[in-house]
Design a protein around this motif. Structure first.
Motif, PDB file in Angstrom:
ATOM      1  N   PRO A 126       0.816  -1.217   0.000  1.00 43.70           N
ATOM      2  CA  PRO A 126       0.000   0.000   0.000  1.00 43.70           C
ATOM      3  C   PRO A 126       0.845   1.259   0.000  1.00 43.70           C
ATOM      4  N   ILE A 127       0.358   2.279  -0.705  1.00 39.68           N
ATOM      5  CA  ILE A 127       0.945   3.606  -0.590  1.00 39.68           C
ATOM      6  C   ILE A 127       0.088   4.370   0.414  1.00 39.68           C
ATOM      7  N   VAL A 128      -1.203   4.231   0.264  1.00 40.73           N
ATOM      8  CA  VAL A 128      -2.159   4.714   1.263  1.00 40.73           C
ATOM      9  C   VAL A 128      -3.040   3.524   1.576  1.00 40.73           C
ATOM     10  N   ASN A 129      -3.054   3.134   2.819  1.00 42.38           N
ATOM     11  CA  ASN A 129      -3.793   1.930   3.178  1.00 42.38           C
ATOM     12  C   ASN A 129      -5.217   1.916   2.650  1.00 42.38           C
ATOM     13  N   ASP A 130      -5.577   0.865   1.967  1.00 41.36           N
ATOM     14  CA  ASP A 130      -6.940   0.692   1.482  1.00 41.36           C
ATOM     15  C   ASP A 130      -7.351   1.660   0.384  1.00 41.36           C
ATOM     16  N   LYS A 131      -6.417   2.479  -0.063  1.00 40.70           N
ATOM     17  CA  LYS A 131      -6.788   3.471  -1.075  1.00 40.70           C
ATOM     18  C   LYS A 131      -5.913   3.343  -2.330  1.00 40.70           C
ATOM     19  N   LEU A 132      -4.625   3.257  -2.072  1.00 42.99           N
ATOM     20  CA  LEU A 132      -3.678   3.307  -3.191  1.00 42.99           C
ATOM     21  C   LEU A 132      -2.618   2.239  -2.978  1.00 42.99           C
ATOM     22  N   SER A 133      -2.399   1.430  -3.982  1.00 44.50           N
ATOM     23  CA  SER A 133      -1.368   0.401  -3.836  1.00 44.50           C
ATOM     24  C   SER A 133      -0.477   0.399  -5.062  1.00 44.50           C
ATOM     25  N   PHE A 134       0.712  -0.126  -4.885  1.00 44.60           N
ATOM     26  CA  PHE A 134       1.647  -0.205  -5.998  1.00 44.60           C
ATOM     27  C   PHE A 134       2.145  -1.631  -6.119  1.00 44.60           C
ATOM     28  N   ALA A 135       2.621  -1.975  -7.301  1.00 43.55           N
ATOM     29  CA  ALA A 135       3.263  -3.273  -7.502  1.00 43.55           C
ATOM     30  C   ALA A 135       4.359  -3.065  -8.529  1.00 43.55           C
ATOM     31  N   LEU A 136       5.508  -3.633  -8.271  1.00 41.26           N
ATOM     32  CA  LEU A 136       6.643  -3.478  -9.177  1.00 41.26           C
ATOM     33  C   LEU A 136       7.339  -4.818  -9.317  1.00 41.26           C
ATOM     34  N   TYR A 137       7.560  -5.227 -10.541  1.00 39.14           N
ATOM     35  CA  TYR A 137       8.215  -6.513 -10.794  1.00 39.14           C
ATOM     36  C   TYR A 137       9.275  -6.269 -11.853  1.00 39.14           C
ATOM     37  N   ALA A 138      10.455  -6.768 -11.619  1.00 36.39           N
ATOM     38  CA  ALA A 138      11.514  -6.561 -12.612  1.00 36.39           C
ATOM     39  C   ALA A 138      12.334  -7.826 -12.771  1.00 36.39           C
ATOM     40  N   ARG A 139      12.876  -7.999 -13.972  1.00 37.64           N
ATOM     41  CA  ARG A 139      13.690  -9.174 -14.287  1.00 37.64           C
ATOM     42  C   ARG A 139      14.876  -8.746 -15.106  1.00 37.64           C
ATOM     43  N   ARG A 140      15.965  -9.422 -14.914  1.00 37.26           N
ATOM     44  CA  ARG A 140      17.113  -9.148 -15.764  1.00 37.26           C
ATOM     45  C   ARG A 140      17.837 -10.461 -15.994  1.00 37.26           C
ATOM     46  N   SER A 141      18.215 -10.704 -17.200  1.00 35.18           N
ATOM     47  CA  SER A 141      18.949 -11.937 -17.452  1.00 35.18           C
ATOM     48  C   SER A 141      20.403 -11.578 -17.669  1.00 35.18           C
ATOM     49  N   TYR A 142      21.261 -12.502 -17.427  1.00 31.80           N
ATOM     50  CA  TYR A 142      22.683 -12.231 -17.638  1.00 31.80           C
ATOM     51  C   TYR A 142      23.366 -13.462 -18.233  1.00 31.80           C
ATOM     52  N   VAL A 143      22.720 -14.011 -19.248  1.00 33.49           N
ATOM     53  CA  VAL A 143      23.287 -15.184 -19.921  1.00 33.49           C
ATOM     54  C   VAL A 143      24.702 -14.900 -20.386  1.00 33.49           C
ATOM     55  N   ASP A 144      24.922 -13.675 -20.821  1.00 38.33           N
ATOM     56  CA  ASP A 144      26.223 -13.367 -21.423  1.00 38.33           C
ATOM     57  C   ASP A 144      27.377 -13.435 -20.427  1.00 38.33           C
ATOM     58  N   LEU A 145      27.075 -13.302 -19.143  1.00 38.02           N
ATOM     59  CA  LEU A 145      28.167 -13.424 -18.175  1.00 38.02           C
ATOM     60  C   LEU A 145      28.837 -14.780 -18.295  1.00 38.02           C
ATOM     61  N   PHE A 146      28.014 -15.794 -18.547  1.00 40.55           N
ATOM     62  CA  PHE A 146      28.561 -17.131 -18.653  1.00 40.55           C
ATOM     63  C   PHE A 146      29.127 -17.393 -20.032  1.00 40.55           C
ATOM     64  N   LEU A 147      28.458 -16.809 -21.041  1.00 40.04           N
ATOM     65  CA  LEU A 147      28.956 -16.999 -22.397  1.00 40.04           C
ATOM     66  C   LEU A 147      30.351 -16.416 -22.522  1.00 40.04           C
ATOM     67  N   LYS A 148      30.608 -15.337 -21.801  1.00 41.56           N
ATOM     68  CA  LYS A 148      31.915 -14.702 -21.921  1.00 41.56           C
ATOM     69  C   LYS A 148      33.036 -15.600 -21.444  1.00 41.56           C
ATOM     70  N   MET A 149      32.689 -16.603 -20.659  1.00 36.08           N
ATOM     71  CA  MET A 149      33.737 -17.508 -20.196  1.00 36.08           C
ATOM     72  C   MET A 149      34.147 -18.477 -21.280  1.00 36.08           C
ATOM     73  N   VAL A 150      33.301 -18.632 -22.275  1.00 33.81           N
ATOM     74  CA  VAL A 150      33.635 -19.525 -23.384  1.00 33.81           C
ATOM     75  C   VAL A 150      34.345 -18.683 -24.447  1.00 33.81           C
ATOM     76  N   PRO A 151      35.554 -19.054 -24.821  1.00 34.99           N
ATOM     77  CA  PRO A 151      36.368 -18.210 -25.706  1.00 34.99           C
ATOM     78  C   PRO A 151      35.660 -17.755 -26.967  1.00 34.99           C
ATOM     79  N   GLU A 152      34.919 -18.653 -27.610  1.00 38.23           N
ATOM     80  CA  GLU A 152      34.329 -18.227 -28.875  1.00 38.23           C
ATOM     81  C   GLU A 152      33.190 -17.241 -28.702  1.00 38.23           C
ATOM     82  N   TYR A 153      32.656 -17.125 -27.494  1.00 34.81           N
ATOM     83  CA  TYR A 153      31.553 -16.192 -27.299  1.00 34.81           C
ATOM     84  C   TYR A 153      31.967 -14.999 -26.460  1.00 34.81           C
ATOM     85  N   LYS A 154      33.282 -14.732 -26.398  1.00 32.74           N
ATOM     86  CA  LYS A 154      33.751 -13.722 -25.462  1.00 32.74           C
ATOM     87  C   LYS A 154      33.127 -12.350 -25.638  1.00 32.74           C
TER      88      LYS A 154
END
Lengths: 686, 113
Positions: A183-211
């Motif tokens: 709630p931002i204001v109880n029973d009146k105003l509410s918020f919701a926030l969802y976020a995602r981030r992927s980081y596949v490339d962190l692992f790909l960088k360990m493989v020489p051909e995908y650096k």
């Protein structure tokens, strides 16, 4: 018991939103800790739903199906239903009843999302934490939806809790998620926030051909709910997603949707009003550095829409709905910059519709649901609505044209006995925006042809008939549905051109028709330690376009003769559950050479018919297990998964090349995207 | 609030794999392949056949045909004759701006561009 109050209040809000007159769900479960599951459809509701071909997706059930990287994927899950299959590995779209991925309308809180899949379909399209419910309409599309001729996937974001705060974080091998609501204001105003981030490339960088490879995406879902009064609330929703893919200095690609909507919902007596305004900006950008020439490619789709939906409960068993919609579309089908030259094409159109629908129950034997949508699409010719810069090309026709369609839709449900029903339905639906695929799967840079003086809207007529039954206790239920579809205004590229042979898209495409028919079977077990389902679809889809394949019928690229899914979920106890899914899909149509010859010292291939060959079939086993520990302050969940457990290599791309080691000198090569992919993720909720 | 953070890092086997397919090709009628070069001094034409995908790619030049090049602008027909290597020759002055048509007649079939 504040959690109980939060639960009840959230349930009321959610049921008040976007509900057609379905019987109230007679079973709702609380999900794990203090979250609320919004929709859980029992077997009885599935059978009772008069709407043929509509599936309200049970997000709790789906949340237990095997997850890749610890997250449930609505799109992957719906591909486990009969009549729906995923595109090949490497593309994240879904195809329904012989239609292709561009014939589906995907909405989130009233916002239209274009090509919402992420990075080759590895990751889930939506952040499952942010979803409250999802409904897939694969049969006759309800009259309040337009803009897609094959199916509608309507999804809704979870609003924030009006009284209590919740937080959750997930850390996995390849991506991380956080969410917060309260709630931002109880029973009146509410918020919701969802976020995602992927980081596949962190692992790909360990493989020489995908650096120097960059491969990531992020998405953000946000929602603010303002409770004006009881039965009256205003939501502001926001969604943004961005995919990035770059291969050293050679190439980089970015695409994504940014969209927002305002939904004002008022309930007064038997009346419900929903006013929606939504904006979406879908952009794709690609840059290439080949042979010192800098090439840039951009496309966009912008949609501005206003929608009004009014429902009236005539009585307990009869519901009347009607509404209007107006949408402005601006589409840049291509913007190419090569060194100093530039070519581009922009078109606009104005789509308007009015619709009326009725749902009712007559005695305990008969229910009907029917309606009509009147759609009026106008290609806009004013100077500010189009732009064209070409090199040695004639200017396309930007004159105005209006298309008017009457689209009746309806279904009838007959109760045979207590637990058995037969349903019959038919519908006509149209689509003004064509995604023209250049290969057999969707690709972020496919070009979009907006209906115009030359390009007609696509019109699909669908007939379906089905039977559904269940055991008295709802422990088992089954269904069998058959459908037949004809499509007019199907567009495909001419032989011998590619999508950017010319900037004038209409000079590259030809118009024809398509047809598809099939049968879908499903058996579900709903009770007990072991639950799950089996789904099987047998179908055929063809296309016929004068000028392609000698004007003969040819297999549509999304033709899949057999499609089979098996899902099993085991709930050992409060803490452990495990699941597996096995999917099988017949080969995809392939245009392969029939003969070869030499020209200028090079091997060339000779093709006769289009799509006359088939790729090898695809099949895959996914397993996952999760351990949940509910503590006093917080809950933690660990999920283990194996994707493609027996490492079967399903075809992604097939090509032909010279091979001097072979007596024939030629070989056919299949490339696959995935071997075996294990994953682990850890989630905390509090 | 104690937060346990355990991060498991597993090398993931995202193996992209290539394999050769045992591909079954359709039986289709062989087509005649005409490769022609026209320059300001002469014309060279080579006739071959398309070969089934499973057969070795050998260049087998065919000479049992009548090949002619017609200058459509001036309306002159030049007949070409084959040499030992299987190429069809003709000393034709290729004039820029003129329209030329190749005509090949073999086994009763007439082809022209």
């Amino acid at each position: 018991m504040s959690w109980l109050r939060a639960y009840i209040i959230t349930m009321i809000y959610v049921c008040g939103m976007e509900c057609h007159a379905q019987e109230p769900n007679d079973s709702v479960q609380t999900h794990l800790l203090q979250e609320v599951v919004v929709t859980d459809q029992s077997a009885r509701n599935r059978i009772a739903n008069a709407r043929l071909g509509s599936e309200t997706l049970e997000l709790t059930k789906l949340s237990m199906a095997p997850k890749m990287f610890g997250e449930m994927d609505i799109i992957k899950s719906i591909t486990l239903l009969p009549g729906v299959h995923g595109e090949a590995d490497g593309a994240g779209g879904f195809e329904v009843r012989g239609g292709n991925a561009y014939q589906n309308l995907v909405t989130l809180d009233g916002m239209t999302l274009y090509n919402p899949a992420h990075l080759m379909g590895i990751f889930s399209t939506f952040n499952d934490d942010a979803m409250s419910r999802a409904i897939l309409h694969k049969g006759p599309i309800p009259p309040n939806f337009g803009g897609a001729s094959s199916s509608v996937l309507e999804t809704y974001m979870r609003p924030g809790d009006m009284n209590k705060y919740h937080f959750s974080g997930t850390l996995g091998i390849l991506n991380a998620k956080i969410s917060a609501d309260g709630p931002i204001v109880n029973d009146k105003l509410s918020f919701a926030l969802y976020a995602r981030r992927s980081y596949v490339d962190l692992f790909l960088k360990m493989v020489p051909e995908y650096k120097s490879t960059i491969m990531n995406f992020f998405d953000v879902n946000a929602k603010i709910r303002y409770k004006v009064a009881a039965g009256n609330h205003l939501d502001i929703s926001f969604f943004a997603s961005r995919d990035n893919l770059a291969i050293s200095d050679l190439m980089d690609m970015r695409w994504g949707n940014i969209s927002g909507s305002i939904n004002w919902s008022i309930q007064e007596g038997g009346w419900r009003f929903l006013t929606t305004g939504a904006i979406t900006d879908y952009t794709t950008e690609m840059g290439m550095n080949i042979m010192d020439a800098n090439q840039k490619l951009n496309e966009y789709i912008q949609s501005y829409s206003a929608n009004e939906k009014i429902s009236y409960n005539i009585s307990d068993n009869h519901l009347l709905e009607f509404g209007i919609r107006s949408e402005l579309l601006r589409v840049k089908s291509g913007d190419m910059k090569i060194s100093n030259s530039r070519q581009l094409e922009i078109r606009s159109g104005w789509s308007n519709a009015a619709w009326i629908g009725y749902e009712g129950e007559f005695s305990s034997l008969l229910s009907v649901s029917f309606g009509t949508r009147l759609s009026c699409y106008t290609a806009l010719s004013g100077n500010r609505f189009h732009e064209f810069i070409g090199l040695n090309e004639s200017t396309p026709d930007f004159s105005s044209k209006t298309y008017l369609h009457v689209e009746p839709r309806g279904s009838i449900k007959i109760n045979l006995k207590d637990n058995h029903t037969i349903k019959v339905g038919a519908s006509i639906s149209t689509q003004d925006l064509h995604g023209v695929r250049s290969t057999t799967t969707t690709f972020p840079f496919d070009r979009y042809a907006l209906a115009s003086a030359f390009t007609k809207p696509e019109v699909t007529t669908q007939y379906s008939v089905g039977y559904a039954g269940m055991t008295p206790d709802g422990g088992w239920d089954w269904s069998c549905e058959g459908y037949y579809k004809t499509m007019n205004g199907v567009y495909d590229y001419k032989d011998g051109v590619t999508m950017f042979s010319r900037i004038n898209l209409e000079s590259l495409i030809l118009c024809g028709k398509g047809r598809s028919y099939g049968m879908e079977l499903m058996l579900r077990k709903n009770i007990g330690i072991f639950t799950g389902w089996i789904a099987y679809t047998l179908s055929k889809t063809d296309t016929r376009i004068p000028g392609i394949n000698n004007g003969q019928w040819y297999k549509a690229s999304n033709d899949r003769r057999n499609d089979f899914s098996f899902v099993g979920i085991v709930t050992f106890n409060q803490r452990w559950n495990a699941s597996l899914s096995w999917t099988y899909s017949s080969g995809r149509p392939l245009t392969a050479p029939d003969e070869k010859y030499v020209l200028g010292g090079e091997t060339c291939y000779y093709f006769t018919a289009r799509n006359s060959y088939k790729t090898p079939s695809s099949h895959r086993l996914d397993l996952s297990a999760s351990y949940t520990k509910e503590g006093k302050r917080f809950t933690s969940i660990i999920t283990f998964g194996v994707f493609n457990a027996y490492a079967h290599f399903s075809p992604f791309v097939i090509y032909f090349e010279d091979d001097s080691s072979k007596p024939s000198g030629t070989r056919a090569v299949q490339q696959s995207l995935f071997g075996i992919v294990p994953s682990v993720s850890y989630t905390i909720k509090f | 609030m104690r937060i346990h953070i355990l991060i498991f890092t597993l090398a993931f086997f995202l193996v992209s794999c290539e394999k050769e397919l045992d591909f079954k090709y359709h039986d289709v009628e062989s087509q005649l392949v005409i490769e022609a070069t026209l320059s300001e001094a002469e014309a060279i034409v080579s006739l071959t056949n398309t070969i089934p995908m499973d057969d070795p790619l050998t260049v087998n030049r065919l000479t049992d045909a009548d090949v002619s090049i017609k200058d459509n602008t001036d309306n002159i027909i030049f007949q070409l004759s084959s040499d030992i290597e299987g190429f069809f020759h003709g000393e034709i002055p290729g004039i820029p701006g003129h329209e030329y048509i190749i005509e090949v007649s073999r086994n009763g079939k007439d082809l022209s561009t």
